[in-house]
Enzyme design. Structure first.
Site, PDB file in Angstrom:
ATOM      1  N   CYS A 287      33.294 -38.293 -69.662  1.00  0.00           N
ATOM      2  CA  CYS A 287      34.145 -37.494 -68.785  1.00  0.00           C
ATOM      3  C   CYS A 287      34.345 -38.181 -67.427  1.00  0.00           C
ATOM      4  CB  CYS A 287      33.553 -36.093 -68.654  1.00  0.00           C
ATOM      5  SG  CYS A 287      34.711 -34.829 -68.127  1.00  0.00           S
ATOM      6  N   HIS A 288      33.993 -37.517 -66.339  1.00  0.00           N
ATOM      7  CA  HIS A 288      34.153 -38.072 -64.997  1.00  0.00           C
ATOM      8  C   HIS A 288      33.103 -39.132 -64.660  1.00  0.00           C
ATOM      9  CE1 HIS A 288      36.795 -34.577 -64.645  1.00  0.00           C
ATOM     10  NE2 HIS A 288      37.296 -35.123 -63.559  1.00  0.00           N
TER      11      HIS A 288
END
Length: 197
Positions: free
Chosen positions: A119-120
């Protein structure tokens, strides 16, 4: 043979599933996992958040659990670890500003040790300038950063993952089965481009 040691760098408002699930799964697989956060010590907690996909134009965010760290960031010797795991959530946004975090990431990538980011978490990889020429998945909103860092963005299903040598990345927590399976293969030296254990 002793268990491989994995360093997990996390922080406040890390994504709950992307922290708890890999931490517990890797422990259950027999790996040692040290969860650390800059400025905190073993026994301290980080707040987590839950990112959910509910039909809006972006994810929604809710407060999650408190996650207890089991090691102290300031005492970590990255050379003593076999692999690195970077969860997503909001934590990478501020962790990428920490020079010691970036130095740790560079160590793992320079030494071709297994690295998993979801993800991030890609925000930390881009800030560390370690993905030029690589294929990297991340949450779609991170695509511009991934491409500006010189990587090819892997536009895959939300439950998919991609392995590029020592690096395993995925877009978000629905990818846990694929992401953790691929990371385990790299840890065991079974993935293409992975170093044998």
């Amino acid at each position: 043979m002793s268990a491989k040691k994995i360093l997990m760098i996390t922080g406040d408002f890390t994504e709950d599933y992307e922290t708890m699930v890999p931490f517990q799964t890797l422990l259950a697989m027999g790996y040692e996992v040290d969860a650390v956060c800059p400025g905190k010590k073993a026994g301290d907690t980080v707040a987590t958040c839950i990112h959910d996909f509910e039909g809006d134009q972006t994810y929604t965010e809710k407060r999650g659990h408190n996650f207890t760290l089991n090691a102290t960031f300031a005492e970590v010797d990255v050379a003593a670890y076999d692999a690195l795991l970077i969860p997503g959530g909001r934590a990478p946004e501020y962790l990428r500003l920490d020079a010691a975090v970036l130095a740790a990431v560079k160590h793992f990538m320079d030494e071709n040790k297994p690295v998993a980011a979801i993800c991030h978490g890609a925000q930390i990889l881009t800030a560390a300038k370690v993905i030029n020429g690589r294929t990297v998945s991340a949450y779609p909103a991170c695509r511009p950063e991934v491409e500006l860092a010189g990587a090819t963005y892997a536009d895959i299903a939300i439950d998919g993952a991609v392995t590029d040598g020592n690096l395993v990345t995925a877009p978000a927590w629905p990818a846990h089965p694929a992401w953790l399976s691929q990371f385990n293969a790299v840890l065991k030296g079974e993935a293409a481009g992975a170093l044998a254990a």
